[in-house]
Design a protein around this motif. Sequence first.
Motif, mmCIF file in Angstrom:
data_model
loop_
_atom_site.group_PDB
_atom_site.id
_atom_site.type_symbol
_atom_site.label_atom_id
_atom_site.label_comp_id
_atom_site.label_asym_id
_atom_site.label_seq_id
_atom_site.Cartn_x
_atom_site.Cartn_y
_atom_site.Cartn_z
ATOM 1 N N THR A 131 69.394 62.440 14.121
ATOM 2 C CA THR A 131 68.641 62.492 15.374
ATOM 3 C C THR A 131 67.128 62.475 15.152
ATOM 4 O O THR A 131 66.377 62.355 16.117
ATOM 5 C CB THR A 131 68.967 63.778 16.169
ATOM 6 O OG1 THR A 131 68.816 64.909 15.312
ATOM 7 C CG2 THR A 131 70.385 63.743 16.709
ATOM 8 N N GLY A 132 66.675 62.619 13.919
ATOM 9 C CA GLY A 132 65.235 62.779 13.684
ATOM 10 C C GLY A 132 64.748 64.067 14.318
ATOM 11 O O GLY A 132 63.748 64.101 15.034
ATOM 12 N N GLY A 153 63.464 67.782 15.517
ATOM 13 C CA GLY A 153 62.171 68.458 15.497
ATOM 14 C C GLY A 153 62.376 69.949 15.389
ATOM 15 O O GLY A 153 62.987 70.431 14.463
ATOM 16 N N GLY A 154 61.866 70.685 16.377
ATOM 17 C CA GLY A 154 62.011 72.128 16.360
ATOM 18 C C GLY A 154 60.740 72.806 16.809
ATOM 19 O O GLY A 154 59.930 72.230 17.534
ATOM 20 N N CYS A 171 56.848 72.084 14.389
ATOM 21 C CA CYS A 171 56.518 70.700 14.020
ATOM 22 C C CYS A 171 55.035 70.384 13.988
ATOM 23 O O CYS A 171 54.592 69.573 13.184
ATOM 24 C CB CYS A 171 57.223 69.743 14.954
ATOM 25 S SG CYS A 171 59.003 69.954 14.896
ATOM 26 N N ARG A 201 61.348 63.288 9.798
ATOM 27 C CA ARG A 201 60.781 62.086 9.175
ATOM 28 C C ARG A 201 59.795 62.431 8.052
ATOM 29 O O ARG A 201 59.637 61.665 7.098
ATOM 30 C CB ARG A 201 60.055 61.282 10.265
ATOM 31 C CG ARG A 201 59.320 60.041 9.794
ATOM 32 C CD ARG A 201 58.292 59.605 10.851
ATOM 33 N NE ARG A 201 57.512 58.475 10.397
ATOM 34 C CZ ARG A 201 56.345 58.125 10.933
ATOM 35 N NH1 ARG A 201 55.844 58.790 11.956
ATOM 36 N NH2 ARG A 201 55.676 57.103 10.461
ATOM 37 N N ASP A 202 59.119 63.550 8.165
ATOM 38 C CA ASP A 202 58.129 63.945 7.161
ATOM 39 C C ASP A 202 58.761 64.672 5.980
ATOM 40 O O ASP A 202 58.052 65.058 5.049
ATOM 41 C CB ASP A 202 57.087 64.890 7.794
ATOM 42 C CG ASP A 202 56.421 64.288 9.014
ATOM 43 O OD1 ASP A 202 55.979 63.129 8.913
ATOM 44 O OD2 ASP A 202 56.356 64.961 10.053
ATOM 45 N N HIS A 233 57.947 73.125 23.662
ATOM 46 C CA HIS A 233 57.267 73.340 22.391
ATOM 47 C C HIS A 233 55.817 72.918 22.659
ATOM 48 O O HIS A 233 55.436 71.769 22.410
ATOM 49 C CB HIS A 233 57.899 72.495 21.291
ATOM 50 C CG HIS A 233 59.386 72.666 21.159
ATOM 51 N ND1 HIS A 233 59.971 73.901 20.948
ATOM 52 C CD2 HIS A 233 60.411 71.784 21.207
ATOM 53 C CE1 HIS A 233 61.289 73.747 20.854
ATOM 54 N NE2 HIS A 233 61.579 72.478 21.017
ATOM 55 N N ASP A 247 53.314 71.027 20.314
ATOM 56 C CA ASP A 247 53.408 69.596 20.038
ATOM 57 C C ASP A 247 53.662 68.749 21.286
ATOM 58 O O ASP A 247 53.845 67.535 21.180
ATOM 59 C CB ASP A 247 54.453 69.311 18.954
ATOM 60 C CG ASP A 247 55.854 69.776 19.318
ATOM 61 O OD1 ASP A 247 56.316 69.464 20.425
ATOM 62 O OD2 ASP A 247 56.495 70.448 18.502
ATOM 63 N N ASN A 284 56.237 68.804 23.514
ATOM 64 C CA ASN A 284 57.650 68.451 23.755
ATOM 65 C C ASN A 284 58.246 69.425 24.775
ATOM 66 O O ASN A 284 58.285 70.634 24.537
ATOM 67 C CB ASN A 284 58.391 68.529 22.410
ATOM 68 C CG ASN A 284 59.859 68.127 22.450
ATOM 69 O OD1 ASN A 284 60.591 68.490 21.534
ATOM 70 N ND2 ASN A 284 60.300 67.396 23.452
ATOM 71 N N GLY A 295 61.785 63.552 22.518
ATOM 72 C CA GLY A 295 60.999 64.034 21.394
ATOM 73 C C GLY A 295 61.837 64.318 20.171
ATOM 74 O O GLY A 295 61.382 64.111 19.040
ATOM 75 N N GLU A 296 63.093 64.800 20.400
ATOM 76 C CA GLU A 296 63.865 65.263 19.240
ATOM 77 C C GLU A 296 65.378 65.244 19.431
ATOM 78 O O GLU A 296 66.100 65.484 18.475
ATOM 79 C CB GLU A 296 63.435 66.693 18.872
ATOM 80 C CG GLU A 296 63.544 67.688 20.040
ATOM 81 C CD GLU A 296 62.960 69.068 19.712
ATOM 82 O OE1 GLU A 296 62.244 69.195 18.719
ATOM 83 O OE2 GLU A 296 63.243 70.019 20.470
ATOM 84 N N HIS A 297 65.880 64.966 20.624
ATOM 85 C CA HIS A 297 67.336 64.989 20.824
ATOM 86 C C HIS A 297 67.983 63.619 20.641
ATOM 87 O O HIS A 297 69.175 63.538 20.370
ATOM 88 C CB HIS A 297 67.682 65.512 22.230
ATOM 89 C CG HIS A 297 67.302 66.941 22.446
ATOM 90 N ND1 HIS A 297 67.322 67.529 23.681
ATOM 91 C CD2 HIS A 297 66.900 67.898 21.589
ATOM 92 C CE1 HIS A 297 66.927 68.797 23.575
ATOM 93 N NE2 HIS A 297 66.655 69.032 22.317
#
Lengths: 456, 456
Positions: B148-149, B151-152, B155, B162-163, B370, B373, B375, B411-413
């Motif tokens: 899913t790439g 986040g959290g 971030c 990705r990082d 969040h 960032d 999100n 953003g992250e889901h």
Amino acid sequence: MTAPDVVVARLTEALGERVDTSDAARHAARADKSGHSSAGPALAVVNARSVADVQETLRIATATGTPVVTRGAGTGLAGAANTGPGEIALCVRAMDRILEIRPDDLLAVVEPGILNADLNDALAREGLWWAPDPASRSISTVGGNIATGAGGLLCAKYGVVRDAVLGLQVVLADGRLLSLGHRSVKGVTGYDLTSLMIGSEGTLGVVVQATLKLRRLVAGDVCTLTAVFADVRAAAAGSAAVTASGIQPAVMELMDAASLAAVHDLLGLDSPLAGAAQLTIQTDGPAAVAEAESISRVLRERGAAVVVSGDPAEGERLLGVRRAMHPAMERLGTTLIEDVSVPRSALPAMFDEIARIERAYGIVIPTVAHAGDGNLHPNFVFDGPDVPDTIWAAAAELFHAALRLGGTLTGEHGIGVLKRRWLGEELGDDQWELQRRIKQVFDPAGILNPGKVFTP
Amino acid sequence: MTAPDVVVARLTEALGERVDTSDAARHAARADKSGHSSAGPALAVVNARSVADVQETLRIATATGTPVVTRGAGTGLAGAANTGPGEIALCVRAMDRILEIRPDDLLAVVEPGILNADLNDALAREGLWWAPDPASRSISTVGGNIATGAGGLLCAKYGVVRDAVLGLQVVLADGRLLSLGHRSVKGVTGYDLTSLMIGSEGTLGVVVQATLKLRRLVAGDVCTLTAVFADVRAAAAGSAAVTASGIQPAVMELMDAASLAAVHDLLGLDSPLAGAAQLTIQTDGPAAVAEAESISRVLRERGAAVVVSGDPAEGERLLGVRRAMHPAMERLGTTLIEDVSVPRSALPAMFDEIARIERAYGIVIPTVAHAGDGNLHPNFVFDGPDVPDTIWAAAAELFHAALRLGGTLTGEHGIGVLKRRWLGEELGDDQWELQRRIKQVFDPAGILNPGKVFTP
């Protein structure tokens, strides 16, 4: 294929004085800073001033089946921007505007032709910073940094280009404009084509705008230290010990004996001790002084002669020795600068391999390394314009050694023409074929930088 | 197409007891944590225990033209792992080994089924840390985080998935195994297919191994502060002011009035002030205390009631209020959790848009963000299993607002099934088509998670 003079006529009709067909321009487009040149002058040089210019060039290129090589400042080290007969050199160096700086969103939007250092000068006035810092930063463009996936000296602590780009505008081979990525910190809509473009060396599209992820300038002191070791293996083991100790320096550069001697000679400094190798390390941020002290202890315990300075000017002078490597090599002959990268713990073993290759081929391979991240630049020096077969044989052994140690052919310079022969060895046949097919999706007619990265 | 019973027979012949055709397993594979389910039970569930199991499953799937949906722990929020009739659920949850931890190279090599929190427990014993920290970290897998790439909460300071991935091993649709990426800090050989796989939601291949980029555990204090504002717009402006002030907190979470009220009710806490919204912020590292004090000043100047705690247990209790959001929403009805992300400066404007949509549709949209960032997770709550059309209409307005503000659908889901209708609006037709063609390069027969991300 359309006749070359027809292509030039169409370009000139559409783009007027932005098309340069002078011998000087067409010859200058043959080369980058790798020392390697294309077989002959480019068909024409288009000095694009706008996205529309880039689109028009690519539409004409597609309509006439003419190859296009995108160029920035021409500072590449793998021949990726070298333009040959029958090819249009599409230069985006003049597209150098900063379109937006947003301190509140920590981003900037720029055109590709701006120099890395010019961008960072403008950002510094706002207390901001784009972290990628290739050694070429004062002469290389942001677009070129993106096209190669550039690294630099600060990568272990502050990341590479891939970590510092949020989005891109890209013109496809047929002239269509795409917006990739986003302006937000997070974003996972669809496939990450921004990352796919980074390091694609002009083979997938032409970057005409970039949304960059910024940092705030690091507050606090900068400490610089040099550590001289009896030999290069001890210096490499010292750098691995620093990483293993848990301290993260901003910069950790290694110079072997041959590099150190050549630079000292260039700069008129006293000769270094025979065989001695040197680490040059910088710490920054609020804990800079304490970190420099800890690093000193680690390196002294391993027998190094360490000098620490908290004076910024002295720090710059010490790092200047490392920065003089490229001019020092140029004095010795033609240079093939290699760029293997290995896991940090494998740095001593990689230096053993270099020593083995030096003995096997009866040559000296002056080597500097971004020791903090395991990226080595062994320099092969020779006479004349062409790389001799024996040097290529030695370079091939170097690549194989890096791959055996879990490393890669190229940490930050790219494949270009100079390393495409070995691409398949690192990727494997299945991945090589998959990557070729991705190239075909973006560029079905094969007009974008043909013959680069992939063997024809 | 091969008859379903023949497919199951071939799977069972090849993989024995690892093939589960029980009703319970086939029904469990229908859903993730989004509340959305597939149209019916999966054909069969394969509980892979090795790379060879994954390869064998995909070979049979390719030979028989059978769709394959890869699953980890089933904690997704976009329906990407939901498996329907005629589809094989390929579960990699049991492939949960840590193959390697290298403190000297700051990397770990793991199988995809390990839970994020289990990995981090093991890493913490060596003073190490894999930074991606989705709120689901105690129940979600590393493979799912990559797919899913994810986040959290951390971030803005510590990056997204990705990082934090250096390389992947991936099984292609036809069963071939590829190694993507590298073990070194730097590496630019060929196209960055590692990044292309991150966030591809099971549509390009099956991740069977990951080389993760680690950090050292952050030394120093952790300070937690809560700041209560009169309304959500003031809280959003407060978070933007923190970012603009140049301080980078580790965590900066925002809860609007409806969220705060629901969580206080769930936890048996005193009711919050009517309309009040709250920021919960954590600073860490050597400057944690000074940063918390600076943030307090910024927020008090903007009218917030601020409480600061340097006590780790109290900090966990304060953050626990934010973590109780999901269970608090579940008590209210079925929840559609949205996931738009905008540039940080646009957070107040995005809350204005949410208020406008609430008024237009006569609904309440409890929202957490969040805020560090940009999100946001607006929650649409309704009765019954299916999202009513009017909720989808409101969600569509939310997506359009985020895109207008320079943001993104997710953003992250991820896109999964729930947001695929809007994918083309963000990508544009040209990029949508390009992404489809990339999918075809990896999966020419279209058996990998068909109908996910892209509309059929």
